[in-house]
Design a protein around this motif. Structure first.
Motif, PDB file in Angstrom:
ATOM      1  N   PHE A 235     -30.411  -6.840  20.289  1.00  0.00           N
ATOM      2  CA  PHE A 235     -30.324  -5.424  20.110  1.00  0.00           C
ATOM      3  C   PHE A 235     -31.680  -4.857  19.851  1.00  0.00           C
ATOM      4  CE2 PHE A 235     -31.030  -5.643  15.594  1.00  0.00           C
ATOM      5  CZ  PHE A 235     -30.689  -6.834  15.128  1.00  0.00           C
ATOM      6  N   ARG A 236     -31.863  -3.847  19.817  1.00  0.00           N
ATOM      7  CA  ARG A 236     -33.362  -3.066  19.826  1.00  0.00           C
ATOM      8  C   ARG A 236     -33.220  -2.166  18.552  1.00  0.00           C
ATOM      9  NH1 ARG A 236     -36.957  -1.662  22.966  1.00  0.00           N
ATOM     10  NH2 ARG A 236     -36.266  -2.931  24.592  1.00  0.00           N
ATOM     11  N   VAL A 237     -34.450  -2.150  18.063  1.00  0.00           N
ATOM     12  CA  VAL A 237     -34.558  -1.426  16.723  1.00  0.00           C
ATOM     13  C   VAL A 237     -35.940  -0.335  17.149  1.00  0.00           C
ATOM     14  CG1 VAL A 237     -35.243  -1.712  14.304  1.00  0.00           C
ATOM     15  CG2 VAL A 237     -34.099  -3.518  15.464  1.00  0.00           C
ATOM     16  N   PHE A 238     -35.474   0.609  16.600  1.00  0.00           N
ATOM     17  CA  PHE A 238     -36.783   1.886  16.445  1.00  0.00           C
ATOM     18  C   PHE A 238     -37.001   1.996  14.975  1.00  0.00           C
ATOM     19  CE2 PHE A 238     -34.558   3.446  20.330  1.00  0.00           C
ATOM     20  CZ  PHE A 238     -35.778   3.654  21.258  1.00  0.00           C
ATOM     21  N   VAL A 239     -38.266   1.705  14.964  1.00  0.00           N
ATOM     22  CA  VAL A 239     -38.661   1.718  13.537  1.00  0.00           C
ATOM     23  C   VAL A 239     -39.569   3.017  13.375  1.00  0.00           C
ATOM     24  CG1 VAL A 239     -40.187   0.781  11.651  1.00  0.00           C
ATOM     25  CG2 VAL A 239     -38.782  -0.704  13.310  1.00  0.00           C
ATOM     26  N   ALA A 240     -39.215   4.048  12.492  1.00  0.00           N
ATOM     27  CA  ALA A 240     -40.071   5.258  12.031  1.00  0.00           C
ATOM     28  C   ALA A 240     -40.999   4.720  11.146  1.00  0.00           C
ATOM     29  CB  ALA A 240     -39.169   6.321  11.686  1.00  0.00           C
ATOM     30  N   GLU A 241     -42.198   5.124  11.333  1.00  0.00           N
ATOM     31  CA  GLU A 241     -43.375   4.527  10.285  1.00  0.00           C
ATOM     32  C   GLU A 241     -43.269   4.960   8.880  1.00  0.00           C
ATOM     33  OE1 GLU A 241     -46.737   5.850  12.396  1.00  0.00           O
ATOM     34  OE2 GLU A 241     -46.747   7.891  11.753  1.00  0.00           O
ATOM     35  N   GLY A 242     -42.592   6.200   8.655  1.00  0.00           N
ATOM     36  CA  GLY A 242     -42.520   6.539   7.416  1.00  0.00           C
ATOM     37  C   GLY A 242     -43.688   6.898   6.736  1.00  0.00           C
ATOM     38  N   GLN A 247     -44.869   2.394   5.708  1.00  0.00           N
ATOM     39  CA  GLN A 247     -44.333   0.877   5.596  1.00  0.00           C
ATOM     40  C   GLN A 247     -43.422   0.654   6.634  1.00  0.00           C
ATOM     41  OE1 GLN A 247     -43.427  -0.425   2.115  1.00  0.00           O
ATOM     42  NE2 GLN A 247     -45.365   0.200   1.911  1.00  0.00           N
ATOM     43  N   GLY A 248     -43.437   1.436   7.717  1.00  0.00           N
ATOM     44  CA  GLY A 248     -42.493   1.067   8.898  1.00  0.00           C
ATOM     45  C   GLY A 248     -43.521   0.088   9.742  1.00  0.00           C
ATOM     46  N   HIS A 249     -44.863   0.166   9.486  1.00  0.00           N
ATOM     47  CA  HIS A 249     -45.835  -0.729  10.402  1.00  0.00           C
ATOM     48  C   HIS A 249     -45.464  -2.105   9.848  1.00  0.00           C
ATOM     49  CE1 HIS A 249     -48.712   2.112  11.948  1.00  0.00           C
ATOM     50  NE2 HIS A 249     -47.547   2.663  11.619  1.00  0.00           N
ATOM     51  N   LEU A 250     -45.090  -2.196   8.414  1.00  0.00           N
ATOM     52  CA  LEU A 250     -45.024  -3.438   7.875  1.00  0.00           C
ATOM     53  C   LEU A 250     -43.513  -4.176   8.481  1.00  0.00           C
ATOM     54  CD1 LEU A 250     -46.426  -5.206   5.717  1.00  0.00           C
ATOM     55  CD2 LEU A 250     -45.129  -4.042   4.097  1.00  0.00           C
ATOM     56  N   LEU A 251     -42.564  -3.166   8.359  1.00  0.00           N
ATOM     57  CA  LEU A 251     -41.249  -3.584   8.769  1.00  0.00           C
ATOM     58  C   LEU A 251     -41.364  -4.058  10.370  1.00  0.00           C
ATOM     59  CD1 LEU A 251     -38.250  -4.000   8.352  1.00  0.00           C
ATOM     60  CD2 LEU A 251     -37.871  -1.576   9.268  1.00  0.00           C
TER      61      LEU A 251
ATOM     62  N   GLY B 539     -58.204   7.124   9.181  1.00  0.00           N
ATOM     63  CA  GLY B 539     -58.915   7.214   7.847  1.00  0.00           C
ATOM     64  C   GLY B 539     -58.036   6.174   6.825  1.00  0.00           C
ATOM     65  N   ARG B 540     -57.320   5.408   7.405  1.00  0.00           N
ATOM     66  CA  ARG B 540     -56.545   4.634   6.505  1.00  0.00           C
ATOM     67  C   ARG B 540     -56.358   3.060   7.102  1.00  0.00           C
ATOM     68  NH1 ARG B 540     -52.002   6.563   3.903  1.00  0.00           N
ATOM     69  NH2 ARG B 540     -51.674   4.872   2.779  1.00  0.00           N
ATOM     70  N   GLU B 541     -57.845   2.705   6.574  1.00  0.00           N
ATOM     71  CA  GLU B 541     -57.959   1.199   7.371  1.00  0.00           C
ATOM     72  C   GLU B 541     -57.175   0.010   6.750  1.00  0.00           C
ATOM     73  OE1 GLU B 541     -60.454   3.646   6.801  1.00  0.00           O
ATOM     74  OE2 GLU B 541     -60.613   3.668   8.892  1.00  0.00           O
ATOM     75  N   ASP B 542     -56.486   0.652   5.532  1.00  0.00           N
ATOM     76  CA  ASP B 542     -55.613  -0.423   5.068  1.00  0.00           C
ATOM     77  C   ASP B 542     -54.276  -0.653   5.803  1.00  0.00           C
ATOM     78  OD1 ASP B 542     -55.455   2.397   4.052  1.00  0.00           O
ATOM     79  OD2 ASP B 542     -54.070   1.661   2.618  1.00  0.00           O
ATOM     80  N   ILE B 543     -53.964   0.171   6.610  1.00  0.00           N
ATOM     81  CA  ILE B 543     -52.759   0.104   7.275  1.00  0.00           C
ATOM     82  C   ILE B 543     -53.076  -0.522   8.608  1.00  0.00           C
ATOM     83  CG2 ILE B 543     -50.724   1.320   8.075  1.00  0.00           C
ATOM     84  CD1 ILE B 543     -51.095   1.948   5.467  1.00  0.00           C
ATOM     85  N   ASN B 544     -52.996  -1.835   8.443  1.00  0.00           N
ATOM     86  CA  ASN B 544     -53.454  -2.731   9.747  1.00  0.00           C
ATOM     87  C   ASN B 544     -52.693  -4.012  10.102  1.00  0.00           C
ATOM     88  OD1 ASN B 544     -53.823  -4.202   7.702  1.00  0.00           O
ATOM     89  ND2 ASN B 544     -56.169  -4.660   7.902  1.00  0.00           N
ATOM     90  N   TYR B 545     -51.213  -3.475   9.631  1.00  0.00           N
ATOM     91  CA  TYR B 545     -50.046  -4.682   9.895  1.00  0.00           C
ATOM     92  C   TYR B 545     -50.176  -4.873  11.158  1.00  0.00           C
ATOM     93  CZ  TYR B 545     -49.067  -2.482   5.294  1.00  0.00           C
ATOM     94  OH  TYR B 545     -49.069  -1.899   4.000  1.00  0.00           O
ATOM     95  N   LEU B 546     -50.312  -4.072  12.045  1.00  0.00           N
ATOM     96  CA  LEU B 546     -50.145  -4.556  13.577  1.00  0.00           C
ATOM     97  C   LEU B 546     -51.077  -4.912  14.230  1.00  0.00           C
ATOM     98  CD1 LEU B 546     -47.661  -1.341  14.175  1.00  0.00           C
ATOM     99  CD2 LEU B 546     -47.037  -3.668  13.689  1.00  0.00           C
ATOM    100  N   ASP B 547     -52.330  -5.062  13.459  1.00  0.00           N
ATOM    101  CA  ASP B 547     -53.545  -5.846  14.282  1.00  0.00           C
ATOM    102  C   ASP B 547     -53.142  -6.962  14.879  1.00  0.00           C
ATOM    103  OD1 ASP B 547     -54.608  -3.603  13.404  1.00  0.00           O
ATOM    104  OD2 ASP B 547     -56.258  -4.409  12.334  1.00  0.00           O
ATOM    105  N   GLY B 548     -53.404  -7.288  16.154  1.00  0.00           N
ATOM    106  CA  GLY B 548     -53.267  -8.536  16.763  1.00  0.00           C
ATOM    107  C   GLY B 548     -51.801  -8.594  17.363  1.00  0.00           C
ATOM    108  N   LEU B 549     -50.805  -7.544  16.882  1.00  0.00           N
ATOM    109  CA  LEU B 549     -49.510  -7.648  17.357  1.00  0.00           C
ATOM    110  C   LEU B 549     -49.066  -6.832  18.735  1.00  0.00           C
ATOM    111  CD1 LEU B 549     -47.402  -7.824  14.202  1.00  0.00           C
ATOM    112  CD2 LEU B 549     -47.666  -9.703  15.711  1.00  0.00           C
TER     113      LEU B 549
END
Lengths: 430, 599
Positions: A235-242, A247-251, B539-549
């Motif tokens: 399935f496909r997931v849309f993640v809104a970044e919040g 935190q959405g980036h983390l997810l 302005g939020r360099e701490d948000i870098n979870y997606l670097d490299g992805l």
């Protein structure tokens, strides 16, 4: 005792400084702390339960005051109090059964003698009619009647009983503490495994080629989605970044590394995308007694958009997030403001923010709330570790549960309400 | 135009236009109604036919005219002066400013406490869209652009509803194909068709361009001449009702061409060959949006700059504007439109008719080529589409007797007039209207950065009104911080939340941004922004979870630029024609067409 005090203080500080992230971690640590409090409490020969309750309550009030918005703390405290009473009750019952006493009549005496609040008439009537234990949240949710115990009131160490069974006392007291600690361990275990239990239900709700939308990051949601993926669902997931916490980036990162098809979108694109989404799955901060949800900021909008397009809005919540309080004006009273620096660069906007403009207040205010309130009518389904429930069912459960709360706990509840209101008032002022 | 007809219009489209524009599903394209046009043109006696033909050819040259982006929002800067007003000044002007830049999300919380919020939303052009979606509720259709008033009814009655697949860029391939000879042939055919129509009296010579409907636009052109004659009578026969109203049916020429669908590989290939701007192969496209042009990076700038001297027909001013679009230096409907017009003005000034060519025809072609270049840089906004239509119309209307210098002067003054009337004065009128809706003690909420909204707030403040402003900002542009404002994607969310909390939503929009496209969702038609703007937070360099992805196959970043707000969320639209309910937008659209394109 002193070392417990140190632990309590340490935990209090962490709560005050908001060092603990997430209601699961908070709930777990609260339970562990209460466990050590219980084990350190010296129990007198009479009325051991009352002593335990006393010490747990003292600590609990402090914890709740330290972070009134983190409702999981209060939930765990209430659960532990409930456990103590339950265990005490079953011990007394067992003892009484052994002595072949008439449980019901004795109980009523006990209640008056101990100056404990009287059970409601209905509860007593129900108790005498059936052999069911007064409902606990767990039994209510699980819908498993526990017929092992005979109905009983909260207090156990009554004077009359004490006189008649003094020989029993010491063994019972040790047993009570032991039982309570066992039960608290179970509670901790439950909190630890709630993700897995929720995740187990994933395949029942996610079908092939589904498009799922979520906002922000929740460990429960992550586990839920991954569980479905492990079962070979694609399935496909849309993640809104919040925003503004992103935190959405983390997810998204977690989902991508686990091999799910993930699309990251901005929160503002939610309305545009929701028409192509089959289901919204989100985590919650707390679930209130009316079925309303305290959730990360942004979810009210998601829920509204989902309702507009008739997309199911599913909330995942471990049972430690179920809170028996009714929300009043939760957008404000149960909210918390985070740093404006997440929104604006202080350097750039400092002259808008200063107080020197003559009016005594800055012209620019920055509001960065942490939570949103999603009213129950916008929620399609709750998935808890005990199964799926709809919002009205959650509300009913709470009605029963609150009715079953002993008088003391009820009082405790109103105190919590008070602290929440005070906290809310401060929030409004600040 | 009997009532019956209009009723049909409403129902008809529903039946026929269902479905999105998959290239395979041939949208019906309706035919031109030569007679009608004749009516309109008759006043200009001698040259009428010719004019007509010109406009036709002009249009066919640049299908581009159909402005793509569904909504378009008012833009940050019109007048440089205003633009200058920096965040800070803007702030200090307004009495009290509350910023809630988080995301639209917070709207609920902030709205609910103060119930009397007036949400001033920045302008977007899709009111038109919405409004039209009211009658023909469920379809994504684009109807004819240059409808003379009342014609739309006919269309419905005439069973041929013009559905235009929006493919702005189809122009590229199109243009290529239509050689001048072809065009002339076509014009002649049209003329002949018209004559035939006359002869037939009221019978419709509706050019059934259904042919064109299919994925390929080109064929449509080729087909036109023949179909005009042959199918015309057929049509008339089959649809009796159409018959009597045939005189008004010649809209074909104005029908915008279907938009390019970017999932149609063969056409994309063709377009690519011609393209000035190198289309990059975008990795990780979002499946749902394959039909849209993928975002092109500003990094192509140097590449383009080097090409400058190779593109001889391109006027430097136009080229510059194109680059500015590409790099995002100019953005917002008004700003882009004005920049484009100023560049065209320059180009017209420097224009001289090549020998053996007529100004009207050659200049139209020239403008069309500019426009397609601009489209390559960034898809047109609705406002630009309408503006281009206006300009082409003005060119087409030039009397043949005019000398070149006179013609140029006329056009340049037309451009100035358009900018002044439709944009600058319009905005002033809007401000005047809107200010009456602000009362002391109001809490206003605005989203993004709109020049119109900014002017309204400043003006209200100057009038001494006491109010507070809540600015809702959103990623990825964070434009709200500049007014500390473009109502962009996210407008729908704000309107929805406001609606849920019973807060009136006012939209400010100049009438020239109205468009009669009907749109159900924000997916069939939209513009894609830079996906990298999603993964990085300014302005939020701490948000870098997606670097490299970002190169991972299963991660896609989607940056939508626009969204469509359902009309039921909007309480009122403030335009230069006054304050109107969303349901009245089609009326404005019609009036506007009559006034500016057909007068």
């Amino acid at each position: 005792m002193p070392d417990t005090q140190a632990l309590v203080n340490d935990f209090l500080n962490k709560l005050k400084k908001r060092k603990i992230e997430g209601s699961q971690a908070t709930a777990k640590q609260t339970a562990e702390l209460l466990r050590s409090v219980i084990s350190q409490t010296r129990v007198p020969y009479t009325n051991q339960a009352a002593a335990l309750i006393q010490s747990v309550k003292a600590v609990g009030e402090g914890l709740i005051a330290a972070n009134p918005v983190e409702l999981a703390v209060g939930n765990v405290v209430r659960r532990v109090l409930h456990i103590i009473r339950e265990e005490d009750l079953s011990l007394t019952t067992a003892a009484m059964a052994g002595l072949n006493l008439s449980a019901v009549s004795d109980d009523e005496d006990d209640v008056d003698g101990d100056n404990q609040p009287v059970l409601s008439a209905a509860a007593i009537a129900a108790a005498s009619r059936s052999t069911l234990r007064p409902p606990s949240l767990q039994t209510l949710l699980e819908d498993v009647p526990d017929s092992a115990a005979v109905p009983h009131t909260s207090s156990s160490g009554g004077d009359s009983e004490g006189k008649s069974k003094s020989a029993d006392k010491s063994s019972r007291s040790r047993k009570l503490k032991h039982d309570v600690i066992e039960a608290v361990n179970e509670l901790i275990q439950d909190i630890n495994t709630c993700h897995e239990q929720i995740a187990e239900q994933a395949v029942e709700h996610i079908h092939q080629n589904e498009v799922i939308l979520t906002l922000g990051s929740s460990r429960t949601v992550l586990e839920f989605l991954c569980a479905a993926k492990e079962k070979k669902r694609s399935f496909r997931v849309f993640v809104a970044e919040g925003a503004p916490r992103y935190q959405g980036h983390l997810l998204a990162k977690e989902l991508v590394t686990r091999g799910l098809q993930t699309t990251l979108i901005t929160d503002s694109a939610i309305f545009a995308m929701i028409s192509r989404v089959n289901m919204v799955i989100v985590g919650a901060h707390a679930v209130m007694a009316n079925g309303g949800v305290i959730a990360p900021v942004g979810l009210n909008m998601v829920a509204l958009a989902a309702q507009k397009h008739a997309v199911p809005f599913v909330v995942l919540a471990g049972s430690h997030k179920l809170c028996p309080l009714y929300p009043h004006h939760p957008e404000v009273l149960l909210n918390e403001l985070r740093s404006p620096s997440e929104l604006l660069d202080f350097g750039e906007f400092s002259d808008c923010l200063d107080f020197g403009s003559g009016i005594g207040a800055p012209l620019l205010h920055v509001v960065n709330p942490t939570f949103d309130y999603v009213p129950p009518k916008l929620v399609s389904l709750f998935i808890t570790d005990t199964g799926g429930h709809n919002p009205s069912y959650i509300a009913e459960i709470y009605q029963l549960f609150v009715m079953s709360l002993r008088g003391e706990d009820m009082k405790f509840k109103s105190e919590i309400m008070k602290t929440n209101c005070i906290a809310g008032g401060n929030l409004v002022k600040s | 135009m009997d009532p019956r007809r209009s009723a049909r219009t409403v129902s008809d489209p529903k039946v026929r236009q269902v479905g999105f524009f998959t290239p395979a599903a041939p949208p019906e394209r309706s035919c031109s109604d030569p007679p009608h046009q004749q009516d309109l043109i008759q006043p200009q006696s001698p040259s009428s036919t010719q004019v007509n033909d010109h406009s036709r050819s002009g249009n066919s040259l640049s299908p581009v005219m159909i402005p793509p982006p569904p909504h378009h929002h008012s833009d940050t800067l019109l007048r440089t002066a205003l633009q200058v007003s920096s965040p800070k000044t803007a702030l200090s002007y307004s009495a009290k400013t509350v910023t809630i830049p988080t995301e639209n999300d917070d709207v609920p919380s902030s709205l609910s406490p103060s119930r009397k919020v007036v949400a001033v939303k920045s302008p977007s052009s899709y009111p038109g869209v919405r409004a039209i979606s009211v009658p023909a509720s469920e379809l994504t259709t684009v109807s004819v652009v240059n409808l003379p008033p009342g014609i739309s009814e006919k269309v419905g009655g005439g069973a041929s509803v013009e559905v235009q697949n929006d493919r702005p860029v189809s122009s590229k391939s199109l243009k290529e194909k239509t050689s001048k000879a072809e065009r002339r042939a076509m014009q002649e055919a049209q003329r002949a068709a018209k004559a035939a129509a006359k002869a037939e009296g009221t019978k419709a010579s509706s050019t059934a361009t259904k042919v064109a409907t299919s994925a390929n636009t080109k064929p449509s052109k080729a087909a036109k001449p023949s179909s005009q004659k042959n199918d015309g009578s057929q049509f008339a026969a089959s649809e009796k009702k159409v018959g009597d109203r045939a005189p008004e049916k010649d809209r074909k020429k104005d029908a915008p061409h279907p938009r390019m669908q970017y999932d149609d590989t063969s056409r994309v290939e063709k377009a690519k060959k011609r393209a000035v701007v190198k289309q990059t192969e975008v990795r990780n496209r979002v499946e749902l949006f394959r039909h849209l042009p993928q975002y092109e990076h500003g990094t192509q700038l140097p590449d383009l700059e080097t090409k400058f001297f190779e593109l001889d027909p391109m006027h430097p001013a136009v080229y510059k504007v194109g680059l500015q679009y590409l790099s995002g230096d100019i953005r917002g409907g008004n700003a882009r439109c004005i920049a484009m017009f100023l560049a065209f003005k320059e180009a017209i000034k420097d224009y001289s008719t090549p020998p053996e060519k007529t100004l009207i025809r050659d200049l139209t072609a020239r403008i069309s080529s500019y426009v397609s270049f601009l489209i390559e840089c960034r898809p047109l906004s609705v406002s630009m589409g309408n503006a281009i239509k206006f300009l082409k119309n003005q060119i087409a209307k030039l009397p043949l007797a005019l000398s070149e210098s006179e013609a140029k002067a006329t056009l340049m003054s037309d451009i100035d007039r358009f900018i002044n009337e439709k944009i600058i004065v319009a905005e002033k009128v809007i401000v005047k209207h809107a200010v009456t809706k602000i009362r002391d003690g109001d809490v206003l909420l605005t989203y993004g950065a709109s020049s119109a909204v900014e002017m309204i707030l400043l003006h209200a403040h100057e009038l001494g009104k006491q109010f507070r402003v809540v600015v809702v900002d959103s990623r990825p542009k964070l434009e709200g911080q500049l007014l500390l404002l473009y109502s962009r994607v996210g407008t729908a969310c704000v309107a929805m939340v406001a609606h849920a909390f019973r807060v009136p939503v006012l939209v400010c929009c100049e009438a020239y941004k109205f468009h009669e496209r009907v749109q159900l969702d924000s997916i069939c038609f939209n513009e894609l922004g830079n996906p990298d703007a999603i993964s990085k937070v300014h302005g939020r360099e701490d948000i870098n979870y997606l670097d490299g992805l970002v190169n991972r196959e299963n991660l896609q970043l989607l940056n939508l630029v626009y969204d469509a707000t359902p009309s039921d969320y909007v309480s009122m639209i403030i335009t230069d024609y006054g304050m109107i309910p969303p349901t009245s937008v089609p009326v404005i659209v019609r009036e506007y067409r009559r006034e500016h394109l057909w007068s």
